[in-house]
Design a protein around this motif. Structure first.
Motif, short mmCIF file in Angstrom:
data_model
loop_
_atom_site.label_atom_id
_atom_site.label_comp_id
_atom_site.label_asym_id
_atom_site.label_seq_id
_atom_site.Cartn_x
_atom_site.Cartn_y
_atom_site.Cartn_z
N GLN A 94 -63.91 13.37 -158.93
CA GLN A 94 -64.37 12.06 -159.38
C GLN A 94 -63.23 11.29 -160.04
OE1 GLN A 94 -65.89 14.94 -160.34
NE2 GLN A 94 -67.99 14.87 -159.59
N LEU A 95 -62.40 11.98 -160.80
CA LEU A 95 -61.26 11.33 -161.44
C LEU A 95 -60.26 10.86 -160.38
CD1 LEU A 95 -59.74 10.46 -163.97
CD2 LEU A 95 -58.75 12.76 -164.07
N THR A 96 -60.06 11.66 -159.34
CA THR A 96 -59.17 11.27 -158.25
C THR A 96 -59.66 9.98 -157.62
OG1 THR A 96 -58.54 13.55 -157.81
CG2 THR A 96 -58.23 11.98 -156.01
N PRO A 121 -54.63 14.40 -162.18
CA PRO A 121 -55.54 15.47 -162.61
C PRO A 121 -54.90 16.86 -162.59
CG PRO A 121 -56.67 13.99 -161.12
CD PRO A 121 -55.22 13.60 -161.10
N HIS A 181 -60.46 17.61 -160.24
CA HIS A 181 -61.43 16.61 -160.70
C HIS A 181 -61.60 15.54 -159.62
CE1 HIS A 181 -61.52 18.31 -164.72
NE2 HIS A 181 -60.21 18.40 -164.65
N TRP A 219 -57.84 19.73 -170.09
CA TRP A 219 -59.28 19.54 -169.86
C TRP A 219 -59.97 20.86 -170.20
CZ3 TRP A 219 -61.59 15.24 -167.17
CH2 TRP A 219 -60.69 14.22 -166.90
#
Length: 167
Positions: free
Chosen positions: A14-16, A46, A12, A53
């Motif tokens: 964007q999450l990182t 993540p 992920h 997820w």
């Protein structure tokens, strides 16, 4: 099968990036050590949570989502002023705080989470509970003459927009 955006080591991205930025904001200093620790957390969290997820939420309109973010930021600024005024100039006897149940039309967990977070981030209101059936939020408000007006504003200002974005 779990949804992954990138390769196995970066499921992920964007999450990182978000976790790294949040880490830097929490530390309030940008140093090489904080950047590296933020990146490590942004990479490890993540990967560890990847099995949980199951699917990616579908955002139907990125433009509307961006517009929603601006509405929320504006509301946070305005609510800060209103809450400050209320605390400084209104006596406790004149304040009308209370609870209101907000029935939800939203069905996606991500959209409900964003709505609950939006309510909590806006000064003067806090989301206290999601009903077991997932169809009602319990909201506490600091000062409002009419609980129905709090409920109606949440539904028209936030939930309607989230319905357009997610469902």
């Amino acid at each position: 099968m779990a949804y992954t955006v990138g390769p196995k080591y970066l499921p992920h991205p964007q999450l990182t990036l978000l976790l790294t930025v949040v880490w830097l904001m929490l530390n309030n200093t940008i140093t090489l050590g904080n950047i590296l620790l933020g990146l490590i957390l942004g990479l490890v969290i993540p990967i560890i949570t990847r099995p949980y997820w199951q699917s990616k939420p579908v955002i139907r309109s990125r433009g509307r989502f961006l517009g929603y973010m601006f509405v929320v930021l504006w509301d946070i600024v305005v609510a800060n002023v209103v809450v400050a005024y209320t605390i400084l100039f209104k006596s406790n006897a004149k304040m009308k705080s209370g609870w209101v149940a907000v029935p939800l039309e939203l069905t996606q967990p991500e959209a409900i989470t964003i709505l609950a977070g939006t309510i909590t981030m806006t000064p003067g209101t806090v989301t206290a509970m999601l009903a077991a059936d997932g169809h009602t939020l319990l909201i506490h408000y600091l000062d409002a003459p009419d609980p129905a007006s709090v409920r109606d504003e949440i539904k028209s200002r936030y939930e309607r927009r989230l319905l357009e974005i997610f469902e």
